[in-house]
Design a protein around this motif. Structure first.
Motif, PDB file in Angstrom:
ATOM      1  N   LEU A  77       9.634  -8.115   2.002  1.00 15.89           N
ATOM      2  CA  LEU A  77       9.334  -9.350   2.734  1.00 15.89           C
ATOM      3  C   LEU A  77       9.875 -10.613   2.067  1.00 15.89           C
ATOM      4  O   LEU A  77       9.772 -11.699   2.639  1.00 15.89           O
ATOM      5  N   LEU A  78      10.458 -10.507   0.890  1.00 14.69           N
ATOM      6  CA  LEU A  78      10.956 -11.695   0.181  1.00 14.69           C
ATOM      7  C   LEU A  78      11.885 -12.583   1.010  1.00 14.69           C
ATOM      8  O   LEU A  78      11.808 -13.806   0.908  1.00 14.69           O
ATOM      9  N   PRO A  79      12.777 -12.026   1.836  1.00 22.19           N
ATOM     10  CA  PRO A  79      13.646 -12.912   2.628  1.00 22.19           C
ATOM     11  C   PRO A  79      12.892 -13.865   3.554  1.00 22.19           C
ATOM     12  O   PRO A  79      13.437 -14.885   3.968  1.00 22.19           O
ATOM     13  N   LEU A  80      11.634 -13.559   3.857  1.00 27.23           N
ATOM     14  CA  LEU A  80      10.856 -14.453   4.716  1.00 27.23           C
ATOM     15  C   LEU A  80      10.605 -15.804   4.051  1.00 27.23           C
ATOM     16  O   LEU A  80      10.331 -16.786   4.735  1.00 27.23           O
ATOM     17  N   SER A  84      13.147 -17.490   8.886  1.00 25.05           N
ATOM     18  CA  SER A  84      12.898 -16.418   9.853  1.00 25.05           C
ATOM     19  C   SER A  84      13.866 -15.264   9.618  1.00 25.05           C
ATOM     20  O   SER A  84      15.025 -15.472   9.273  1.00 25.05           O
ATOM     21  N   GLN A  85      13.364 -14.073   9.822  1.00 26.40           N
ATOM     22  CA  GLN A  85      14.174 -12.859   9.681  1.00 26.40           C
ATOM     23  C   GLN A  85      13.908 -11.959  10.876  1.00 26.40           C
ATOM     24  O   GLN A  85      12.804 -11.945  11.402  1.00 26.40           O
ATOM     25  N   SER A  86      14.898 -11.213  11.265  1.00 21.42           N
ATOM     26  CA  SER A  86      14.673 -10.229  12.330  1.00 21.42           C
ATOM     27  C   SER A  86      13.975  -9.013  11.724  1.00 21.42           C
ATOM     28  O   SER A  86      14.090  -8.739  10.520  1.00 21.42           O
ATOM     29  N   VAL A  87      13.259  -8.306  12.570  1.00 19.90           N
ATOM     30  CA  VAL A  87      12.592  -7.090  12.103  1.00 19.90           C
ATOM     31  C   VAL A  87      13.640  -6.088  11.635  1.00 19.90           C
ATOM     32  O   VAL A  87      13.459  -5.412  10.621  1.00 19.90           O
ATOM     33  N   GLN A 116       6.784   1.348   9.167  1.00 18.48           N
ATOM     34  CA  GLN A 116       6.160   0.749   7.980  1.00 18.48           C
ATOM     35  C   GLN A 116       6.232  -0.778   8.024  1.00 18.48           C
ATOM     36  O   GLN A 116       5.236  -1.463   7.764  1.00 18.48           O
ATOM     37  N   VAL A 117       7.406  -1.318   8.351  1.00 20.77           N
ATOM     38  CA  VAL A 117       7.569  -2.775   8.420  1.00 20.77           C
ATOM     39  C   VAL A 117       6.687  -3.347   9.525  1.00 20.77           C
ATOM     40  O   VAL A 117       6.024  -4.379   9.334  1.00 20.77           O
TER      41      VAL A 117
END
Length: 138
Positions: A77-80, A84-87, A116-117
């Motif tokens: 989840l670090l890029p959050l 915003s990030q796509s799933v 999981q995500v």
């Protein structure tokens, strides 16, 4: 005040305790952080604030208990933090961080990583740690 009040004038006040208004203060804090209150709110800012409030679910009670994540989930989840990030991008990151199942040592398939995500994001969304939005279909 006496200089601006007419002799028969009335002063109306609306007193609230901090605790009664705590949810309003939280909402104001959120809107300040996302830039909706940088200046005098216009029609766009008002619409975005209303849409945000309508999108919140009533059954969500803000939690004061932190949610703990193991290092693999946290790393996924670090890029959050950057935005915003796509799933799909989070699923791909999951597969890079944990390419094999630690129990069976078999490769993590895309659907398993997606599940999981999705589970992590739904948990975080229910406590408002992340805000999920649907993407526009082309």
């Amino acid at each position: 005040m006496k200089s601006v009040l007419k002799p028969e004038g009335i002063i109306r006040t609306n007193l609230h305790s901090f605790y009664e208004r705590s949810n309003l203060f939280r909402a104001q804090s959120l809107f300040k952080r996302i830039g909706l209150m940088d200046g005098n709110p216009g029609e766009l800012e008002i619409k975005l604030a209303r849409d945000t409030m309508k999108a919140l679910r009533n059954e969500v009670l803000p939690t004061l208990v932190p949610i703990t994540l193991d290092s693999i989930r946290a790393a996924c989840l670090l890029p959050l933090w950057d935005g915003s990030q796509s799933v799909i991008s989070l699923v791909e990151r999951w597969q890079q961080i944990q390419p094999v199942d630690p129990v069976t040592l078999e490769p993590i398939h895309r659907q398993m990583a997606f599940d999981q995500v999705k589970k992590i994001l739904k948990t975080l969304d229910s406590f408002l740690y992340v805000i999920l939005e649907r993407s526009e279909k082309n």
